[in-house]
Design a protein around this motif. Structure first.
Motif, short mmCIF file in Angstrom:
data_model
loop_
_atom_site.label_atom_id
_atom_site.label_comp_id
_atom_site.label_asym_id
_atom_site.label_seq_id
_atom_site.Cartn_x
_atom_site.Cartn_y
_atom_site.Cartn_z
N ASP A 168 0.82 -1.21 0.00
CA ASP A 168 0.00 0.00 0.00
C ASP A 168 0.85 1.26 0.00
O ASP A 168 0.61 2.19 -0.77
CB ASP A 168 -0.91 0.03 1.23
CG ASP A 168 -2.02 -1.02 1.17
OD1 ASP A 168 -2.28 -1.54 0.07
OD2 ASP A 168 -2.61 -1.30 2.22
N ALA A 169 1.85 1.30 0.89
CA ALA A 169 2.68 2.50 1.02
C ALA A 169 3.46 2.77 -0.25
O ALA A 169 3.62 3.93 -0.67
CB ALA A 169 3.63 2.35 2.21
N PHE A 170 3.96 1.70 -0.90
CA PHE A 170 4.72 1.91 -2.13
C PHE A 170 3.84 2.45 -3.24
O PHE A 170 4.26 3.33 -4.01
CB PHE A 170 5.40 0.62 -2.59
CG PHE A 170 6.11 0.80 -3.91
CD1 PHE A 170 7.28 1.53 -3.99
CD2 PHE A 170 5.57 0.28 -5.08
CE1 PHE A 170 7.91 1.75 -5.20
CE2 PHE A 170 6.20 0.48 -6.30
CZ PHE A 170 7.38 1.22 -6.36
N ARG A 171 2.61 1.95 -3.34
CA ARG A 171 1.71 2.46 -4.38
C ARG A 171 1.50 3.97 -4.22
O ARG A 171 1.52 4.73 -5.19
CB ARG A 171 0.37 1.73 -4.35
CG ARG A 171 0.43 0.29 -4.84
CD ARG A 171 -0.95 -0.28 -5.11
NE ARG A 171 -1.77 -0.37 -3.91
CZ ARG A 171 -1.88 -1.45 -3.15
NH1 ARG A 171 -1.19 -2.55 -3.46
NH2 ARG A 171 -2.68 -1.46 -2.10
N LYS A 172 1.30 4.40 -2.98
CA LYS A 172 1.11 5.84 -2.72
C LYS A 172 2.37 6.62 -3.08
O LYS A 172 2.29 7.70 -3.70
CB LYS A 172 0.76 6.06 -1.25
CG LYS A 172 -0.62 5.54 -0.88
CD LYS A 172 -0.90 5.72 0.60
CE LYS A 172 -2.26 5.12 0.98
NZ LYS A 172 -2.51 5.19 2.45
N THR A 173 3.54 6.08 -2.71
CA THR A 173 4.80 6.73 -3.04
C THR A 173 4.97 6.87 -4.55
O THR A 173 5.41 7.92 -5.05
CB THR A 173 5.99 5.93 -2.45
OG1 THR A 173 5.87 5.92 -1.03
CG2 THR A 173 7.32 6.55 -2.85
#
Length: 258
Positions: free
Chosen positions: A67-72
């Protein structure tokens, strides 16, 4: 150049079809945000893209199931380029197992990469695509129209991606966002060969070529040209379609053997 000035996120672009799409998009003048899990491979893809045309390339190394990587990824793309016009959901895995005996871990991993990642990455990108009247192109498989022995979970995941394509296209049409998918035939990449030993891989290659009326496998860049067309203004009246690009493979009746 059909994509001049367009900003495109391409997932799974460190090898295979994703690298081919990146190469074609660079020729067509797009600004690229490339992502994959292998930094060395991504850097090689960037070098190739810059020789083809586009000198404006951003890379983000990471796992699109996170999830965090997609946002980044989305935030970094918007920050560098100021907009997002195109999302190509290419990252995928091909898992092989008899459907009746497949472990839950294999099912979960396949669905996470092939379904959940594109769905939730698309959700993050959609507000920017509404602004630019952009588009999404999902990379599926011709296997949803035929039988690949031991490919049940993989095909289930891609069938879900096809359904996502059609439903999202209907939902977003009034806001000017188009959503399509490409269903490739056999393109020699590590996604399938990595599931087989050398002998099995050679047998599958032979079987695929024999079953394909055109009489050969496809190249990654051939798939890239189809994706570039769907992402361009030339395809402005096409949405909700899953385009078969299989050299006629699914016209044959016998199932593919390994």
């Amino acid at each position: 150049m059909a994509l001049r000035g367009k900003v495109a996120i391409i997932t799974g672009s460190s090898s295979g079809i994703g690298a081919g799409i990146a190469a074609v998009f660079s020729k067509e003048g797009a600004k690229l945000s490339l992502t994959g899990r292998n930094q060395k491979n991504l850097e090689e893809v960037v070098k190739n893209c810059k020789t083809k045309g586009s000198a404006d390339v951003l890379i983000n190394v990471g796992d699109v199931t996170n999830d965090a990587f997609r946002k980044t990824l989305v935030e970094a793309t918007k920050k560098k380029f100021g907009k997002i016009d195109i999302l190509v959901n290419n990252a995928g895995i091909a898992t092989m197992s008899p459907l009746g005996a497949a472990p839950k871990e294999l099912y979960d991993k396949t669905m996470a990469v092939n379904v959940e990642a594109p769905v939730f990455l698309t959700q993050l990108v959609l507000p920017y695509l509404v602004e630019t009247k952009g588009c999404v192109v999902n990379i599926s498989t011709c296997g949803t129209s035929t039988i690949i022995p031991n490919g049940g979970i993989y095909i289930m995941s891609k069938a879900a991606l096809d359904t996502f394509t059609r439903y999202l296209a209907q939902e977003m049409a009034s806001q000017g966002v188009r959503v399509n998918a490409v269903q490739p035939g056999h393109v020699p990449t590590s996604i399938m060969s990595g599931q087989l030993n050398k002998e099995e891989s050679a047998m599958m290659e032979k079987s695929m070529i024999k079953a394909t009326p055109i009489g050969r496998t496809a190249t990654a860049e051939e798939m890239g040209h189809i994706v570039a067309f769907l992402a361009s203004e030339k395809a402005a009246f096409i949405t909700g379609e899953c385009i078969l690009a299989d050299g006629g493979l699914t016209m044959t009746t016998p199932p593919i053997s390994t």
